[in-house]
Design an enzyme around this catalytic site. Structure first.
Site, short mmCIF file in Angstrom:
data_model
loop_
_atom_site.label_atom_id
_atom_site.label_comp_id
_atom_site.label_asym_id
_atom_site.label_seq_id
_atom_site.Cartn_x
_atom_site.Cartn_y
_atom_site.Cartn_z
N HIS A 22 34.67 43.88 34.69
CA HIS A 22 35.20 42.59 34.89
C HIS A 22 35.06 41.89 33.46
CE1 HIS A 22 36.41 38.94 37.23
NE2 HIS A 22 37.60 39.38 36.46
N ASN A 52 34.38 35.13 40.46
CA ASN A 52 35.51 34.75 40.93
C ASN A 52 35.63 34.29 42.46
OD1 ASN A 52 37.55 34.82 38.74
ND2 ASN A 52 37.97 36.95 39.25
N GLU A 110 31.38 41.66 34.12
CA GLU A 110 30.59 41.72 35.24
C GLU A 110 30.57 43.13 35.40
OE1 GLU A 110 31.03 38.66 38.84
OE2 GLU A 110 33.03 38.83 37.88
N SER A 118 40.20 41.69 39.30
CA SER A 118 39.59 40.47 39.42
C SER A 118 39.06 40.30 40.73
CB SER A 118 40.59 39.31 39.35
OG SER A 118 41.21 39.36 37.96
#
Ligand SMILES: C[C@H](O)CC(=O)SCCNC(=O)CCNC(=O)[C@H](O)C(C)(C)COP(=O)(O)OP(=O)(O)OC[C@H]1O[C@@H](n2cnc3c(N)ncnc32)[C@H](O)[C@@H]1OP(=O)(O)O
Ligand SMILES: NC(=O)c1ccc[n+]([C@@H]2O[C@H](COP(=O)([O-])OP(=O)(O)OC[C@H]3O[C@@H](n4cnc5c(N)ncnc54)[C@H](O)[C@@H]3O)[C@@H](O)[C@H]2O)c1
Length: 284
Positions: A139, A190, A151, A118
């Site tokens: 991701h 994130n 991602e 993450s």
């Protein structure tokens, strides 16, 4: 890339494995204990059966997906894979060790080694291998069978054609929407989402609002599918804490500093929905 390996079958590993199996791929999944393997398999079975019940998947397709998956505690089972997606706990030392082991085990010199981290630097996992140009971040988002996004993260050591192949796989084979991110803490999503999730915890910790009002506010005021406190529970509080520590350690930005309450919840074993209790206690 027909032979896919997934390392870790917690919330994300099991979801990623399900997505790959539903795309018709041969999938092997490795976790460290029989208990973890059994609960990962159960999670996939439940998710596929729910899709059948909702008329989204034919029973034959569910059976075929389950047949195409092998669960094991043996890392060597990943030896013949074309792509391995590491989705073990958000812990840099565990991941670096895994990448070194994968480098030793995976025999296909063209194989891509990807991490679902993450927040952590992809380049550090690349450097744990003898093939840093073959390492990327892929991701996925939780729940992986539902969220369309992946991602794609290239480190400064990734070969451009490896990034292209990883992106084509996520987009064309898995049917996901892809975006490209640089190897920076939290990548794109994130970097934006984690300060929001942590701010919600701080707001609750300060006594400014109740759990329910924070969540109702964001659902009904901003049309989010769930509020930030429920979302913290969905992600897993241990994972949110590890992400916050990593991003804060890298940037020193106070927006990423883990709230004390988050640490205390993790100390107490209240890890969120996956543990049956997090900020909310209505999961059992
Ligand atoms: C921290 C990390 O690095 C990055 C992250 O992943 S951050 C987290 C990102 N995720 C989010 O923000 C999640 C936001 N929440 C949501 O999207 C939705 O609330 C939700 C999908 C979790 C649940 O949706 P909701 O409508 O309340 O529930 P429900 O009706 O049961 O489910 C909707 C669909 O999702 C499916 N679903 C829900 N949970 C699922 C799961 N765990 N696995 C598989 N499918 C699931 C359902 O089967 C249903 O499918 P259908 O529409 O095809 O019939
Ligand atoms: N939870 C989320 O919302 C979310 C979303 C996107 C990405 N991620 C990332 O995905 C990764 C996994 O997160 P999760 O939510 O699935 O965590 P989780 O706690 O649900 O599962 C982690 C799994 O990794 C296993 N594991 C630990 N060490 C291992 C090893 N050496 N080999 C194989 N398996 C090992 C554990 O036994 C556990 O089953 C983390 O890097 C996390 O940051 C999480």
């Amino acid at each position: 890339m027909q032979k896919v390996g997934v390392v870790g079958c917690g919330l994300m590993g099991s979801g990623i494995a399900e997505v790959a199996a539903r795309a018709g791929l041969d999938v092997v999944v490795r976790d460290i204990s029989e208990e973890a393997v059994a609960s990962g398999r159960k999670r996939v079975e439940a998710s596929l059966s729910r899709a059948v019940e909702r008329g989204k998947l034919e029973p034959d397709a569910r059976d075929a997906a389950l047949e195409s998956m092998t669960f094991s505690t043996d890392l060597d089972i990943l030896a013949d894979r074309d792509l391995v997606i590491e989705a073990a706990s958000e812990n840099e030392e565990i991941k670096k060790k895994l990448f070194a082991e994968l480098d030793r085990i995976v025999s296909n010199g063209d194989a891509i080694l990807a991490s679902n981290t993450s927040s952590m630097p992809i380049v550090r996992f690349a450097q744990a291998t003898s093939r840093p140009e073959q390492v990327i971040g892929m991701h996925f988002f939780n729940p992986a069978p539902v969220q369309p996004l992946v991602e794609i993260i290239s480190s400064v050591l990734t070969a451009p054609e490896v990034t292209d192949r990883g992106e084509a796989f996520a987009r064309d084979t898995l049917g996901k929407t892809t975006i490209r991110a640089k190897d920076r803490p939290g990548f794109i999503v994130n970097a934006l989402l984690v300060p929001y999730l942590l701010s919600a915890i701080r707001m609750y910790e300060s006594g400014m609002a109740s759990l329910e009002d924070i969540d109702t506010g964001m659902i009904n005021g901003c049309a989010h599918p769930m509020g930030p406190m429920r979302l913290n529970d969905l992600v897993g509080l241990d994972t949110t804490l590890a992400i916050a520590r990593s991003m804060h350690g890298e940037t020193n930005d106070p927006a990423y500093a883990p709230p004390v309450l988050l640490s205390r919840m993790v100390d107490a074993g209240y890890l969120g929905k996956k543990a049956g209790r997090g900020f909310y206690d209505d999961y059992r």
